[in-house]
Design a protein around this motif. Structure first.
Motif, short mmCIF file in Angstrom:
data_model
loop_
_atom_site.label_atom_id
_atom_site.label_comp_id
_atom_site.label_asym_id
_atom_site.label_seq_id
_atom_site.Cartn_x
_atom_site.Cartn_y
_atom_site.Cartn_z
N ALA A 42 -0.48 -10.79 1.07
CA ALA A 42 -0.30 -9.37 0.71
C ALA A 42 -1.66 -8.71 0.47
CB ALA A 42 0.58 -9.26 -0.53
N GLU A 43 -2.63 -9.48 0.01
CA GLU A 43 -3.98 -8.96 -0.23
C GLU A 43 -4.59 -8.39 1.05
OE1 GLU A 43 -8.33 -10.94 -1.00
OE2 GLU A 43 -6.63 -11.84 -2.03
N VAL A 44 -4.27 -8.98 2.20
CA VAL A 44 -4.80 -8.55 3.48
C VAL A 44 -3.82 -7.62 4.19
CG1 VAL A 44 -5.53 -9.32 5.78
CG2 VAL A 44 -6.23 -10.60 3.75
N ARG A 45 -2.58 -8.01 4.27
CA ARG A 45 -1.57 -7.23 5.00
C ARG A 45 -1.06 -6.02 4.25
NH1 ARG A 45 2.43 -11.10 8.41
NH2 ARG A 45 0.86 -11.83 9.87
N GLY A 46 -1.23 -6.02 2.95
CA GLY A 46 -0.70 -4.94 2.14
C GLY A 46 0.76 -5.20 1.82
N HIS A 47 1.40 -4.19 1.31
CA HIS A 47 2.79 -4.33 0.89
C HIS A 47 3.72 -3.45 1.72
CE1 HIS A 47 1.84 -6.83 -2.56
NE2 HIS A 47 0.78 -6.05 -2.73
N GLY A 48 3.46 -3.42 3.01
CA GLY A 48 4.31 -2.64 3.91
C GLY A 48 3.66 -1.35 4.34
N GLY A 49 4.22 -0.80 5.40
CA GLY A 49 3.70 0.46 5.92
C GLY A 49 2.28 0.30 6.42
N ASP A 50 1.45 1.25 6.04
CA ASP A 50 0.08 1.30 6.53
C ASP A 50 -0.91 0.87 5.43
OD1 ASP A 50 -1.44 1.70 8.75
OD2 ASP A 50 -1.70 3.86 8.45
#
Length: 127
Positions: A42-50
């Protein structure tokens, strides 16, 4: 689709590449930098969306350790301290089979952001 499970996993420290070998004879050499910037965390991909975070300055990143997570993934412990995110067999196979496209995308995003693969300043590695 269930990807094959590697029969060989080897870290080439000097080349900073992870070698994955399969019973079919397929072999992938994945640069550690590529694995780090496409970490499934999640640190790299984020938590969804952009919300993905472009990883910069990772040209010389290496691995400290590799551990297996159950029968479905590897946990890669990068020498910059990052160790969250599980690299499933499916994801590793996807990165291996589409490595060039992922690399081109990464370089394009770096260029668009005016960012560099080179680390800023003096890098201090964890011991």
């Amino acid at each position: 689709m269930d990807a094959p499970i590697p029969t060989r996993v080897h870290y080439h420290r000097k080349a900073r590449e992870l070698e994955l070998g399969y019973a079919s004879g397929d072999t992938f050499l994945l640069p550690i930098e590529l694995l780090r910037v496409y970490s499934p965390s999640a640190e790299v991909r984020g938590h969804g969306g952009d919300t993905a975070v472009l990883q910069v300055g990772k040209k010389f990143v290496g691995l400290q350790n590799i551990t297996q997570a159950g029968n479905y993934a590897l946990k890669l412990h990068f020498d910059d301290g990052h160790d969250s995110g599980l690299f499933t067999w499916n994801y590793l196979y996807e990165l291996g089979t589409h490595q060039e496209a992922y690399w081109r995308d990464y370089l394009q995003r770096m260029e668009e952001a005016g960012a560099s693969r080179e680390p800023l300043g003096i890098e201090i590695k964890q011991v």
